[in-house]
Write a protein that holds these residues in place. Structure first.
Motif, PDB file in Angstrom:
ATOM      1  N   VAL A   1       0.875  -1.170   0.000  1.00 29.72           N
ATOM      2  CA  VAL A   1       0.000   0.000   0.000  1.00 29.72           C
ATOM      3  C   VAL A   1       0.907   1.212   0.000  1.00 29.72           C
ATOM      4  CG1 VAL A   1      -1.789   1.238   1.244  1.00 29.72           C
ATOM      5  CG2 VAL A   1      -1.713  -1.250   1.353  1.00 29.72           C
ATOM      6  N   ARG A   2       0.711   2.059  -0.960  1.00 32.02           N
ATOM      7  CA  ARG A   2       1.599   3.209  -1.056  1.00 32.02           C
ATOM      8  C   ARG A   2       0.786   4.475  -1.235  1.00 32.02           C
ATOM      9  NH1 ARG A   2       7.226   4.092  -2.385  1.00 32.02           N
ATOM     10  NH2 ARG A   2       7.456   6.040  -3.505  1.00 32.02           N
ATOM     11  N   LYS A   3       1.216   5.508  -0.614  1.00 33.21           N
ATOM     12  CA  LYS A   3       0.539   6.787  -0.765  1.00 33.21           C
ATOM     13  C   LYS A   3       1.111   7.478  -1.992  1.00 33.21           C
ATOM     14  CE  LYS A   3       0.878  10.572   1.887  1.00 33.21           C
ATOM     15  NZ  LYS A   3       0.934  11.352   3.114  1.00 33.21           N
TER      16      LYS A   3
ATOM     17  N   HIS B   1      -3.230   0.375  -3.681  1.00 32.41           N
ATOM     18  CA  HIS B   1      -2.736  -0.994  -3.556  1.00 32.41           C
ATOM     19  C   HIS B   1      -2.048  -1.381  -4.844  1.00 32.41           C
ATOM     20  CE1 HIS B   1      -4.573  -2.474   0.205  1.00 32.41           C
ATOM     21  NE2 HIS B   1      -5.334  -1.410   0.022  1.00 32.41           N
TER      22      HIS B   1
ATOM     23  N   SER C   1      -3.621  13.331  -2.769  1.00 32.05           N
ATOM     24  CA  SER C   1      -2.914  12.091  -2.420  1.00 32.05           C
ATOM     25  C   SER C   1      -3.903  10.969  -2.173  1.00 32.05           C
ATOM     26  CB  SER C   1      -2.024  12.320  -1.209  1.00 32.05           C
ATOM     27  OG  SER C   1      -2.823  12.440  -0.073  1.00 32.05           O
ATOM     28  N   LYS C   2      -3.492   9.788  -2.605  1.00 30.69           N
ATOM     29  CA  LYS C   2      -4.352   8.610  -2.510  1.00 30.69           C
ATOM     30  C   LYS C   2      -3.524   7.446  -2.020  1.00 30.69           C
ATOM     31  CE  LYS C   2      -6.989   8.984  -6.518  1.00 30.69           C
ATOM     32  NZ  LYS C   2      -7.320   8.335  -7.785  1.00 30.69           N
ATOM     33  N   ARG C   3      -4.190   6.531  -1.352  1.00 31.50           N
ATOM     34  CA  ARG C   3      -3.511   5.287  -0.985  1.00 31.50           C
ATOM     35  C   ARG C   3      -3.839   4.246  -2.037  1.00 31.50           C
ATOM     36  NH1 ARG C   3      -1.934   4.505   4.197  1.00 31.50           N
ATOM     37  NH2 ARG C   3      -2.821   2.418   4.351  1.00 31.50           N
TER      38      ARG C   3
ATOM     39  N   HIS D   1      11.013   2.119  -0.879  1.00 26.24           N
ATOM     40  CA  HIS D   1       9.767   1.635  -0.315  1.00 26.24           C
ATOM     41  C   HIS D   1      10.075   0.585   0.745  1.00 26.24           C
ATOM     42  CE1 HIS D   1       5.400   1.107  -0.417  1.00 26.24           C
ATOM     43  NE2 HIS D   1       5.665  -0.117  -0.011  1.00 26.24           N
TER      44      HIS D   1
ATOM     45  N   THR E   1       0.978  10.760  -4.449  1.00 25.93           N
ATOM     46  CA  THR E   1       0.543  12.149  -4.531  1.00 25.93           C
ATOM     47  C   THR E   1       0.618  12.608  -5.988  1.00 25.93           C
ATOM     48  OG1 THR E   1       1.567  12.443  -2.395  1.00 25.93           O
ATOM     49  CG2 THR E   1       0.878  14.425  -3.526  1.00 25.93           C
TER      50      THR E   1
END
Lengths: 784, 387
Positions: free
Chosen positions: B34-36, B52, B48-50, B90, B38
């Motif tokens: 899961v990565r944010k 998958h 910004s979104k999270r 990451h 932007t």
């Protein structure tokens, strides 16, 4: 605060003082709030009073009714009052009583102009020099009109009566004042004593108004108006009336000497400095003026009022002194009580509001020299489990009358009940429930006894191998050791393999040089001299190998259970071959040990407990070096928290303590969570450092490889590992010998090792540490 | 032959621990993450979104949290996708039930394959909770197959015995027991039918056992009472965690836990210590000494190599290779290799002896004579420390 607490904290005196404001209720209501019945009763009583009053007076119905209401229909009193007030013209009283006189003083305002509202003070003083205000410009204080003190009414025509409570308060206050004065606390108190106006007042001519002396009546100096209570309460009144004698006594001319105590607080040191004039020049002053009497009376305060302890300090010191004795402190002043009430509400926040004990700034070492008392020595009693250590010491204490016959009898009975009658003497030292139930000593027991020359502290160590950490803690406090050996067949042999050996090695490696070997239980082998000699030779051989000098070892054949050769010589015919000294005699021969008095303070905490209601946090332990006194600030390591010595105890409260003494310290300014058993208290100036790794020169008892170990130092018990074996050293010269980084160190070898600890702990060279692993002592040695 | 692909599903907490030992720096790891992300619009506003997504990273460092069995692997992204640019960093969190693909840089060596084999073995031994205590100190730990996890350390100051105040001590002890029991219940389910080890010097553990039972009786805890036969009181010389070694040796524990991996590992270490004490030149420890012994053929049939798995976790590829090579050599020569878990007490003991030790088939003297520079160059803390 709970309701319950409020009630508990309620202070009657206080409450009554506060009550002044509430007085008016009943009064005001008298006119309009009277019920029908009351009016009817008033009317009837008025008639009766009218009849009782002598003719010719012009007393109105209203006056009568008011008085009646006030006295709650007590006709007799009302009549007396009315006659006194309205019919007989008031005459000048001969007594120099406070209230009346005050009035006189105030009224004599001598024609000075009162200031108007728009008057500017700045302008007024513009042309006058500082502190030399011309007399005509000095203001005139007009005291507010206070109602006369005491109770209203009564048949007496003297000075106002005091209520019982007032009288009580007066007596108490006087007593307290006397106490304070009698403490004889010098410089500051003296000028204050001269401030006491009482003498002047009492010697002043009763014809007050025209005296040149300022005779200041006390009442107006009191901030609160005198208490007047609703006397409509009959319960209060009845006993008054029944004690006319007392009232009479109170109205005697001696009264003024007492009353001032009630009303007049002593000027504080602050006030003293503020108002004492810098020069001795007496300024012109107006007679009859109500001026600040303090300024006029103390013209010669040349002493520095801050030189000595302040009155607050004196009070605090006195309180802490009283607290140390376990008695009640000084009665609290009203102010303090108020503060306490607030404090009790805040108590939930766990703020430490205990006042710090004031240091006396003693030169402890000098005090110690001065108080050259008996020698003090601590000795540890060691030996294999069931060698009879506790019983031997129990016998010693019993024979020296430290423990009385009754206690022993009780123990005997209880022990018999548990089927362990032979343990009765050991119970003197084994006081834990578990210890008694199991019949083994678990923890060090300390006890004291005195001979003519020395006062001894016994440290009775547990013999069981599981409790060797406790034994180490005891041995670390000892100056010398008593090794108890079980002489009975088989026991000696198993003991020598067991803890007899380990204990002896341990005390040796912890720095104990002198050893008394008590060959115990010789009665079981019918005092066989051969057995004694056999044991002595074997033990001596072992001890000298362990590094004890044979001149420092003494052997005594004895029986702890029977008491032979302990405090008295043996009476057994079989034991007649022994003519040497008894155990007590040998103990008495011990030489005093030099203490590290001048080094910085180090005190290892041996125990943390609640020392009582007044001392919520107390610790005990032996001062290893240095000294401490009441009021000292200390640093607790490894938490690095500061704390203060509230008070000190060595059997009884003391002001100071020095190295070598086992002391109980009551602490303030620290929470229990910051202290652990084994922590070190030290001086903040020269603190002990917390370390995680150290190098030590150790004697190996077992094979040493890099391994995990327990590190013991006194009560300190922590986990660590031998990180590295640096070198094996020569036993005598200490020089590096053999391989550079040996893989393993064999028993009996001396090695330099690096130890890494799991947690950082307070340790410093040249501390002695014991390293244990899997329940065995693997090594012991010195920090480098 | 090369192992190309093998599916491994993690079923319990030990999986993360195995993964921790498997994944080395330099390996490529692919797992969902899961990565944010932007994004910046043309007007400059950010959003910004999270997201998958599946990310591949080149491992640069690992960290393992034994308390919650979580492995964090961080590294640089090596495979670009719509959300993640190449080269950005990451950290992948490997948890239960999360699939991952691992690619070894230099292929799978024998130790790694052994680890995989070990990790997929079905016959798992359970977790044994233990309380190691002494007066005022208790260590509550879980002994799992591969590690000993210290759950909580309890310290309570108990007033010592003072004349006339015997009650204080008893009260303090009761408070201590209450605290330990409360903590134990919070961390461990002691109603499960498995052994619970209570170890202490003296009578503390026995007292605690009595306290648990009396508390269970008082509160009517039937589940606890039913399990009381599983409470094992063992002797230990102190309440510190390293006393577990001693506990593992006790006959009562051995009877219950025979053939568990940690009991075996403890046994190996005891054997080695016994040999070392004889000092007959058959027991050696230290990297250079053991290597030299292997060179001289001392680790033939009958010889035993004890090695800590922490050595395989070395950050430098060369170090790992060195030890894998040693293991292969010994195995090839017919010797026995025992890999000890560094997270067990026995592994800690071996770690004290620099992580590698050997019992030789024949005595060899003076293995350490010329090895001084060698050992010093190891960089594993063997150089002399002077305070």
């Amino acid at each position: 605060m709970s309701r319950h607490q409020i009630v508990k904290n309620l202070d009657l005196d206080d409450e009554l003082d506060d009550y002044d404001g509430g007085d008016d209720y009943g009064y005001d209501g008298a006119g309009e709030g009277i019920s029908e019945e009351d009016q009817e009763q008033l009317r009837q009583c008025t008639i009766i009073v009218r009849e009782a009053l002598p003719q010719g007076g012009n007393i109105t119905d209203k006056q009568i009714q008011d008085s009646l209401w006030y006295y709650y229909y007590d006709i007799e009193k009302t009549v007396t009052y009315l006659v006194k007030t309205y019919l007989e013209p008031p005459k000048e009283k001969k007594t120099p009583g406070g209230g009346k006189k005050t009035k006189d003083n105030i009224e004599g305002s001598d024609g000075s102009k009162p200031c108007s509202g728009t008057f500017s003070f700045v302008k007024f003083f513009e042309d006058s020099p500082w502190l030399k205000v011309p007399s005509e410009r000095q203001t005139i204080f007009i005291a507010p009109l206070y109602p006369r003190g005491g109770l209203l009414g009564g048949s007496s025509d003297g000075a106002p009566k005091m209520s019982k409570l007032q009288a009580l308060a007066a007596a108490r206050k006087k007593k307290k004042a006397e106490e304070q004065m009698s403490q004889g606390i010098a410089d500051v108190e003296k000028p204050m004593a001269s401030l006491q106006i009482n003498e002047q007042v009492s010697t002043t001519n009763p014809t007050v108004a025209s005296t040149s002396k300022i005779s200041v009546g006390k009442p107006f100096s009191r901030g609160l108006p005198l208490r007047k209570r609703k006397d409509s309460n009959e319960h209060e009144k009845a006993p008054k009336a029944s004690q006319p004698k007392k009232e009479h006594r109170l109205s005697q001319p001696e009264l003024p000497q007492e009353i001032p105590m009630v009303d007049q607080a002593e000027p504080s040191a602050f006030a003293n400095t503020m108002f004492s004039s810098p020069s001795q020049v007496t300024r012109p002053r107006q007679d009859n003026l109500f001026t600040l009497h303090l300024a006029l009376d103390t013209t010669s305060t040349t002493a520095n009022p801050f030189a000595g302890p302040s009155p607050d300090d004196i009070v605090i010191a006195a309180q802490s002194k009283a607290a140390g004795k376990g008695g009640k402190g000084n009665p609290k002043t009203n102010g303090e009580k108020r503060a306490d009430q607030i404090a009790s509400g805040v108590e939930a926040l766990k703020l430490d509001n205990t006042p710090r004990a004031k240091s006396k700034n003693l030169d402890v070492l000098a005090e110690f020299e001065k108080a050259k008392t008996k020698n003090a020595a601590n000795f540890v009693v060691i030996g294999h489990v069931d060698a009879g250590k506790s019983t031997l010491m129990g016998r010693l204490l019993y024979d020296l009358k430290v423990v009385d016959q009754r206690t022993i009898d009780r123990y005997r009975k209880e022990a018999e009940k548990m089927g362990k009658s032979s343990f009765a003497l050991a119970w003197v030292l084994d006081q834990g429930t578990e210890e008694r139930a199991r019949g083994v000593t678990i923890d060090i027991a300390t006890n004291k006894f005195e001979t003519e020359k020395t006062s001894f502290t016994i440290l009775d160590a547990p013999g069981h191998r599981d409790f060797i950490p406790n034994m180490i803690a005891g041995a670390s406090q000892a100056d010398f050791a008593v090794l108890v050996i079980d002489a009975s067949t088989g026991s000696f042999e198993s003991g020598l393999r067991g803890q007899t050996k380990e204990h002896a090695l341990l005390v040796r490696s912890m720095g104990v040089q002198r050893l008394i070997v008590a060959v115990n239980k010789l009665d079981t082998v019918s005092w066989s001299q051969d057995r004694f000699t056999e044991i002595s030779t074997q033990v001596l051989a072992f001890l000298t190998a362990a590094g004890f000098l044979s001149k420092n070892i003494t052997f005594i054949p004895c029986s702890g259970l029977k008491g032979d050769n302990i405090a008295r010589h043996s009476t057994e015919p079989e034991a007649s071959w022994y003519s040497g000294p008894t155990l007590v005699e040998v103990l008495d021969d011990s030489e005093p040990v030099a203490r590290a008095l001048s080094k910085p303070l180090r005190l290892t905490i041996g125990d943390i407990f609640r020392g009582g209601v007044q001392n919520p946090l107390s610790i005990s332990g032996r001062i290893e070096s240095g000294s401490l006194q009441m009021g000292d600030a200390l640093l607790a390591q490894p938490s690095s928290e500061k704390c203060y010595v509230k008070s000190l105890e060595i059997d009884e409260p003391v002001d100071w303590a020095v190295a070598g003494q086992n002391v109980t310290v009551h602490l303030s300014g620290i929470e229990e969570q910051y202290l652990k058993i084994g922590d070190v208290l030290c001086t903040p100036v020269n603190p002990i450092q917390n370390i995680k790794q150290f190098t030590a020169k150790v004697l190996a008892f077992e094979f040493i490889t890099p391994m995990q170990i327990d590190v013991h130092r006194g009560r300190l018990h922590t986990a660590g590992r031998i990180k590295e074996i640096v070198a094996v050293l020569d036993k005598h010269t200490g020089a590096v010998s053999g391989k550079k980084r040996p893989r393993i160190v064999k028993p009996g070898m001396i090695a330099r090792i690096v130890v890494e600890l799991d947690l950082s702990v307070p340790l410093e060279a040249p501390g002695r540490v014991v390293l244990r692993s899997d329940g065995q002592t693997v090594a012991a040695g010195l920090l480098e | 032959m090369r192992l190309i692909k093998q599916d491994i599903i993690e079923r319990d907490g030990s999986g993360s621990w195995h993964a921790y030992n498997l994944i080395a720096v330099g390996d490529t790891l692919r797992a969902s993450a899961v990565r944010k992300v932007t994004t910046e619009s043309s007007t400059g506003s950010t959003n910004s979104k999270r997201i998958h997504t599946t990310i591949s990273i080149l491992t640069t460092s690992l960290s393992f949290d034994p308390q919650v069995s979580q492995l964090h692997v961080s590294g640089r992204v090596v495979e670009e996708n719509t959300f993640v640019p190449m080269g950005s960093y990451h950290t992948l969190d490997l948890e239960l039930q999360r699939n991952f693909t691992l690619t070894k840089k230099d292929g799978w060596d024998s130790v790694a394959l052994d680890m995989i084999r070990e990790s997929i073995r079905v016959d798992k031994e359970g977790v044994v909770p233990a309380v190691v205590m002494q007066e005022g100190l208790a260590n509550i730990c879980l002994i799992t197959e591969y590690q000993t996890v210290l759950k909580q350390r309890v310290e309570v100051a108990i007033p010592k015995k003072r004349s006339g105040r015997a009650g204080d001590h008893d009260k303090g002890l009761d408070k201590f027991f209450a605290t330990v029991l409360e903590t134990l219940l919070r961390h461990v389910d002691i109603t499960q039918p498995r052994p619970l080890l209570l170890a202490s010097p003296g009578f503390v553990a026995a007292g605690f056992q009595k306290y648990i039972i009396s508390e269970a009786t008082r509160t009517g805890n039937k589940a606890l009472l039913g399990n009381k036969s599983n409470f094992l009181v063992v002797h230990s010389s102190s309440g510190h965690l390293h006393s577990l070694t001693e506990i593992m040796k006790s006959p009562a524990v051995l009877a219950k836990l025979k053939d568990t991996k940690y009991a075996r590992e403890s046994q190996y270490m005891d054997d080695f210590s016994a040999m070392l004490r004889k000092d007959d030149g058959r027991a050696w420890y230290g990297p250079s000494e053991v290597e030299r012994a292997a060179e001289k053929g001392g680790l033939g049939p009958g010889g035993v190599l004890l090695i800590n798995n922490s050595l395989f976790r070395a950050q430098e590829v060369g170090v790992r290779k060195r030890w894998v090579g040693l293991v292969d050599r010994v195995k090839g020569g017919g010797g026995e290799v025992r890999i000890l878990s560094s997270d067990h007490e026995s592994g800690k003991r071996l770690e004290n002896l620099s992580g590698v030790a050997a019992i030789l088939t024949f005595p060899l003297e003076d293995l350490d004579e010329s090895g001084e520079e060698d050992g010093a160059g190891d960089g594993d803390g063997e150089t002399a420390m002077v305070i």
